[in-house]
Design a protein around this motif. Structure first.
Motif, PDB file in Angstrom:
ATOM      1  N   SER A   1       0.825  -1.203   0.000  1.00 24.91           N
ATOM      2  CA  SER A   1       0.000   0.000   0.000  1.00 24.91           C
ATOM      3  C   SER A   1       0.859   1.251   0.000  1.00 24.91           C
ATOM      4  N   LEU A   2       1.944   1.235   0.779  1.00 18.09           N
ATOM      5  CA  LEU A   2       2.858   2.377   0.778  1.00 18.09           C
ATOM      6  C   LEU A   2       3.483   2.594  -0.592  1.00 18.09           C
TER       7      LEU A   2
ATOM      8  N   VAL B   1      -5.933   5.928 -11.814  1.00 21.84           N
ATOM      9  CA  VAL B   1      -7.022   4.948 -11.709  1.00 21.84           C
ATOM     10  C   VAL B   1      -6.463   3.527 -11.606  1.00 21.84           C
ATOM     11  N   VAL B   2      -5.452   3.218 -12.405  1.00 25.93           N
ATOM     12  CA  VAL B   2      -4.851   1.877 -12.359  1.00 25.93           C
ATOM     13  C   VAL B   2      -4.207   1.631 -10.995  1.00 25.93           C
TER      14      VAL B   2
ATOM     15  N   TYR C   1      -5.101  -8.430   1.409  1.00 28.03           N
ATOM     16  CA  TYR C   1      -4.212  -8.526   2.567  1.00 28.03           C
ATOM     17  C   TYR C   1      -4.841  -8.075   3.872  1.00 28.03           C
ATOM     18  N   PHE C   2      -5.797  -7.139   3.845  1.00 26.58           N
ATOM     19  CA  PHE C   2      -6.378  -6.654   5.093  1.00 26.58           C
ATOM     20  C   PHE C   2      -7.761  -7.234   5.365  1.00 26.58           C
ATOM     21  N   LEU C   3      -8.593  -7.340   4.341  1.00 25.62           N
ATOM     22  CA  LEU C   3      -9.928  -7.900   4.538  1.00 25.62           C
ATOM     23  C   LEU C   3      -9.990  -9.395   4.268  1.00 25.62           C
TER      24      LEU C   3
ATOM     25  N   LEU D   1      -6.756  -1.002  -4.155  1.00 23.08           N
ATOM     26  CA  LEU D   1      -8.004  -1.603  -3.681  1.00 23.08           C
ATOM     27  C   LEU D   1      -7.869  -3.119  -3.582  1.00 23.08           C
ATOM     28  N   VAL D   2      -7.284  -3.731  -4.591  1.00 25.41           N
ATOM     29  CA  VAL D   2      -7.092  -5.183  -4.583  1.00 25.41           C
ATOM     30  C   VAL D   2      -6.157  -5.595  -3.457  1.00 25.41           C
TER      31      VAL D   2
END
Length: 123
Positions: A28-29, A54-55, A67-69, A61-62
């Motif tokens: 994410s970072l 957008v990409v 990894y988190f949800l 988001l993926v």
């Protein structure tokens, strides 16, 4: 299964989740800094800026979903995935329907075929 085996399995699962969180955090970072760099440092041509953002947004988001949800295709995650897909589908239907209603209201209620002077004469 003995109590020691259960404890070892719990420790392994905990380490696995911690590793997933750390990998997800760093990914994410990297994606955040990449999108920031693409805009601020002008690393992409001006016409490709929005597409790049957008990409990178979809990629982030993926990463956060996986990894988190813990949304995935594994058997233990299928229920979460199904709930997420149903929610995303409902949100898409609501947004698309709202946009359609607003567009139709704008087309059918606005006197676009009439000039401003002619509209003033009708009053």
């Amino acid at each position: 299964m003995t109590r020691a085996q259960v404890h070892d399995h719990g420790a392994y699962a905990s380490q696995s989740h911690l590793r997933d969180y750390i990998v997800g955090f760093f990914l994410s970072l990297v994606l955040t800094f990449a999108s920031f760099g693409a805009v601020m440092l002008k690393l992409v041509p001006s016409g490709w800026g929005l597409a790049t953002i957008v990409v990178l947004c979809v990629a982030q988001l993926v990463v956060q979903l996986v990894y988190f949800l813990h949304i995935g295709a594994k058997r233990s995650q299928r229920q979460n995935s199904a709930i997420f897909l149903c929610t995303a589908g409902l949100i898409a239907i609501i947004v698309a329907g709202s946009l359609w209603v607003m567009h139709n209201a704008n087309e059918n209620m606005m006197p676009t075929h009439m000039s401003i002077d002619r509209a003033k004469l009708r009053d």
